[in-house]
Motif scaffolding. Structure first.
Motif, PDB file in Angstrom:
ATOM      1  N   ALA A  92       0.898  -1.500  -0.073  1.00  0.00           N
ATOM      2  CA  ALA A  92       0.178   0.021  -0.102  1.00  0.00           C
ATOM      3  C   ALA A  92       0.921   1.232  -0.024  1.00  0.00           C
ATOM      4  O   ALA A  92       1.996   1.362   0.546  1.00  0.00           O
ATOM      5  CB  ALA A  92      -0.859  -0.083   1.128  1.00  0.00           C
ATOM      6  N   GLY A  94       0.759   5.618   0.795  1.00  0.00           N
ATOM      7  CA  GLY A  94      -0.171   6.412   1.783  1.00  0.00           C
ATOM      8  C   GLY A  94       0.231   7.978   1.479  1.00  0.00           C
ATOM      9  O   GLY A  94       1.432   8.220   0.929  1.00  0.00           O
ATOM     10  N   GLU A 102      -4.504   8.184   4.525  1.00  0.00           N
ATOM     11  CA  GLU A 102      -5.344   7.209   3.766  1.00  0.00           C
ATOM     12  C   GLU A 102      -4.477   6.267   3.014  1.00  0.00           C
ATOM     13  O   GLU A 102      -3.337   6.893   2.689  1.00  0.00           O
ATOM     14  CB  GLU A 102      -6.266   7.786   2.921  1.00  0.00           C
ATOM     15  CG  GLU A 102      -7.024   6.926   2.264  1.00  0.00           C
ATOM     16  CD  GLU A 102      -8.075   7.775   1.336  1.00  0.00           C
ATOM     17  OE1 GLU A 102      -8.025   9.082   1.314  1.00  0.00           O
ATOM     18  OE2 GLU A 102      -8.935   6.992   0.548  1.00  0.00           O
ATOM     19  N   GLN A 103      -4.516   4.885   2.869  1.00  0.00           N
ATOM     20  CA  GLN A 103      -3.661   4.147   2.310  1.00  0.00           C
ATOM     21  C   GLN A 103      -4.382   3.428   1.042  1.00  0.00           C
ATOM     22  O   GLN A 103      -5.789   3.253   1.291  1.00  0.00           O
ATOM     23  CB  GLN A 103      -3.148   2.850   3.276  1.00  0.00           C
ATOM     24  CG  GLN A 103      -2.306   3.471   4.272  1.00  0.00           C
ATOM     25  CD  GLN A 103      -1.818   2.246   5.278  1.00  0.00           C
ATOM     26  OE1 GLN A 103      -1.894   1.198   4.598  1.00  0.00           O
ATOM     27  NE2 GLN A 103      -1.228   2.684   6.266  1.00  0.00           N
ATOM     28  N   PHE A 104      -3.726   3.332  -0.110  1.00  0.00           N
ATOM     29  CA  PHE A 104      -4.264   2.782  -1.303  1.00  0.00           C
ATOM     30  C   PHE A 104      -3.439   1.582  -1.377  1.00  0.00           C
ATOM     31  O   PHE A 104      -2.268   1.513  -1.472  1.00  0.00           O
ATOM     32  CB  PHE A 104      -4.103   3.820  -2.291  1.00  0.00           C
ATOM     33  CG  PHE A 104      -4.959   4.971  -2.225  1.00  0.00           C
ATOM     34  CD1 PHE A 104      -4.240   6.031  -1.553  1.00  0.00           C
ATOM     35  CD2 PHE A 104      -6.157   5.228  -2.600  1.00  0.00           C
ATOM     36  CE1 PHE A 104      -5.068   7.226  -1.029  1.00  0.00           C
ATOM     37  CE2 PHE A 104      -6.892   6.247  -2.270  1.00  0.00           C
ATOM     38  CZ  PHE A 104      -6.114   7.435  -1.547  1.00  0.00           C
TER      39      PHE A 104
ATOM     40  N   GLN B  33     -10.323   3.885   8.530  1.00  0.00           N
ATOM     41  CA  GLN B  33     -10.775   3.730   7.156  1.00  0.00           C
ATOM     42  C   GLN B  33     -11.376   2.362   6.865  1.00  0.00           C
ATOM     43  O   GLN B  33     -11.352   1.488   7.701  1.00  0.00           O
ATOM     44  CB  GLN B  33      -9.175   3.311   6.182  1.00  0.00           C
ATOM     45  CG  GLN B  33      -8.559   4.488   5.798  1.00  0.00           C
ATOM     46  CD  GLN B  33      -7.148   4.200   4.919  1.00  0.00           C
ATOM     47  OE1 GLN B  33      -5.929   4.306   5.571  1.00  0.00           O
ATOM     48  NE2 GLN B  33      -7.302   3.636   3.745  1.00  0.00           N
ATOM     49  N   TRP B  34     -12.130   2.429   5.990  1.00  0.00           N
ATOM     50  CA  TRP B  34     -13.160   1.216   5.601  1.00  0.00           C
ATOM     51  C   TRP B  34     -12.793   0.845   4.220  1.00  0.00           C
ATOM     52  O   TRP B  34     -12.616   1.606   3.252  1.00  0.00           O
ATOM     53  CB  TRP B  34     -14.576   1.854   5.889  1.00  0.00           C
ATOM     54  CG  TRP B  34     -15.086   1.809   7.034  1.00  0.00           C
ATOM     55  CD1 TRP B  34     -15.194   2.713   7.950  1.00  0.00           C
ATOM     56  CD2 TRP B  34     -15.836   0.713   7.982  1.00  0.00           C
ATOM     57  NE1 TRP B  34     -15.918   2.500   9.286  1.00  0.00           N
ATOM     58  CE2 TRP B  34     -16.044   1.103   9.267  1.00  0.00           C
ATOM     59  CE3 TRP B  34     -16.045  -0.544   7.701  1.00  0.00           C
ATOM     60  CZ2 TRP B  34     -16.730   0.533  10.089  1.00  0.00           C
ATOM     61  CZ3 TRP B  34     -16.333  -1.544   8.597  1.00  0.00           C
ATOM     62  CH2 TRP B  34     -16.726  -0.831   9.905  1.00  0.00           C
ATOM     63  N   PHE B  35     -12.641  -0.587   4.033  1.00  0.00           N
ATOM     64  CA  PHE B  35     -12.434  -1.221   2.761  1.00  0.00           C
ATOM     65  C   PHE B  35     -13.357  -2.330   2.687  1.00  0.00           C
ATOM     66  O   PHE B  35     -13.828  -2.961   3.295  1.00  0.00           O
ATOM     67  CB  PHE B  35     -11.067  -1.704   2.800  1.00  0.00           C
ATOM     68  CG  PHE B  35      -9.805  -0.953   3.321  1.00  0.00           C
ATOM     69  CD1 PHE B  35      -9.527  -0.985   4.677  1.00  0.00           C
ATOM     70  CD2 PHE B  35      -8.920  -0.452   2.458  1.00  0.00           C
ATOM     71  CE1 PHE B  35      -8.426  -0.132   4.922  1.00  0.00           C
ATOM     72  CE2 PHE B  35      -8.001   0.345   2.670  1.00  0.00           C
ATOM     73  CZ  PHE B  35      -7.562   0.460   3.774  1.00  0.00           C
ATOM     74  N   THR B  45     -10.750   1.070  -1.298  1.00  0.00           N
ATOM     75  CA  THR B  45     -10.922   1.866  -0.296  1.00  0.00           C
ATOM     76  C   THR B  45     -12.331   2.413  -0.192  1.00  0.00           C
ATOM     77  O   THR B  45     -12.619   3.266  -1.346  1.00  0.00           O
ATOM     78  CB  THR B  45     -10.033   3.005  -0.296  1.00  0.00           C
ATOM     79  OG1 THR B  45      -8.607   2.561   0.047  1.00  0.00           O
ATOM     80  CG2 THR B  45     -10.153   4.093   0.902  1.00  0.00           C
ATOM     81  N   TYR B  48     -12.082   7.309   4.426  1.00  0.00           N
ATOM     82  CA  TYR B  48     -11.128   7.525   5.277  1.00  0.00           C
ATOM     83  C   TYR B  48     -11.958   8.603   5.988  1.00  0.00           C
ATOM     84  O   TYR B  48     -12.287   9.763   5.636  1.00  0.00           O
ATOM     85  CB  TYR B  48      -9.931   8.062   4.474  1.00  0.00           C
ATOM     86  CG  TYR B  48      -8.905   8.672   5.634  1.00  0.00           C
ATOM     87  CD1 TYR B  48      -8.649   9.969   5.544  1.00  0.00           C
ATOM     88  CD2 TYR B  48      -7.990   7.727   6.356  1.00  0.00           C
ATOM     89  CE1 TYR B  48      -7.769  10.717   6.271  1.00  0.00           C
ATOM     90  CE2 TYR B  48      -7.178   8.616   7.197  1.00  0.00           C
ATOM     91  CZ  TYR B  48      -7.025   9.918   7.421  1.00  0.00           C
ATOM     92  OH  TYR B  48      -6.084  10.424   8.077  1.00  0.00           O
ATOM     93  N   CYS B  87     -12.458  -2.625   8.662  1.00  0.00           N
ATOM     94  CA  CYS B  87     -12.221  -1.204   9.069  1.00  0.00           C
ATOM     95  C   CYS B  87     -10.629  -1.383   9.584  1.00  0.00           C
ATOM     96  O   CYS B  87     -10.064  -2.499  10.132  1.00  0.00           O
ATOM     97  CB  CYS B  87     -13.195  -0.914  10.160  1.00  0.00           C
ATOM     98  SG  CYS B  87     -12.719  -1.614  11.947  1.00  0.00           S
TER      99      CYS B  87
END
Lengths: 114, 109
Positions: A92, A94, A102-104, B33-35, B45, B48, B87
């Motif tokens: 990830a 961020g 926030e992380q992707f 964060q919720w995924f 995602t 956030y 989460c």
């Protein structure tokens, strides 16, 4: 399009062998992370990095090394792979505010160690 | 106990139903964060939040740091909502992101 990519997507390794998982991000983020996901444990943080040249230990770093040669690339290295390291690994990226950002996530790498 | 407790572990909904997921935190968290993890294993995602409430289409999430919880509400559930929802919260030091165990959601016709 900004993204996090991982390679390989699938890997079968032998016990005692060396495995390198690669991650590339085009989000221009300073921070990058490696997690593993096992049934019943959710995602757990292995290593992370705040920028090129830096690596930090996460919650479960034993048996893993990390390398951040550039802003875009972050590798996870298993010097001596063991069957217990069979898992799905996620990378990830961020923002600049450490783990508060926030992380992707990348698509994941499925590793099987025989 | 677990730093992040996510409930329920599994949830079955008929298409069109509304429902909610909840994460309780053992300590004060800085953000959440919720995924959604889809059937191919990809993590998407959803939200956030550092505080308050956010909405996106049929989804709404709330984070209350003081009361140590976050919720994800799904309205008018659709088949494509099926998957596993996680989460993840950043601790007050900002040095650690902790995931819940996930909620497996199945939406039926």
């Amino acid at each position: 399009e900004a993204a996090v990519t991982q390679s390989p997507r699938n890997k079968v390794a032998v016990t005692g062998g060396k495995v390198t998982l690669s991650c590339n991000q085009t989000n221009n983020h300073n921070n990058m992370y490696w997690y593993r996901q096992d049934t019943g444990h959710g995602l757990r943080l292995i290593h992370y990095s705040y920028g090129a040249g830096s690596t930090e230990k996460g919650d479960i770093p034993d048996g893993y090394k990390a390398s951040r040669p550039s802003q875009e690339n972050f590798s996870l290295i298993l010097e001596l792979a063991t069957p217990s390291q069979t898992s799905v690994y996620f990378c990830a990226s961020g923002g600049d505010r450490g783990l508060d950002a926030e992380q992707f996530f990348g698509p994941g790498t499925r590793l099987t160690v025989l | 106990g677990m730093p992040v407790e996510q409930n329920p572990p599994a949830l079955s909904l008929y298409e069109g139903a509304d429902s909610g997921l909840r994460c309780n935190f053992s300590t004060t968290m800085k953000s959440v964060q919720w995924f959604q993890q889809n059937h191919r294993g990809r993590l998407i995602t959803l939200f956030y939040l550092a505080q308050g409430t956010k909405e996106n289409g049929r989804l709404k999430s709330t984070f209350n740091s003081k009361e140590r919880y976050s919720t994800l509400h799904i309205k008018d559930a659709q088949l494509e909502d099926s998957g596993t929802y996680f989460c993840a919260a950043a601790t007050s030091s900002g040095q650690k992101l902790v995931f819940g165990q996930g909620t497996i959601l199945k939406v039926y016709l």
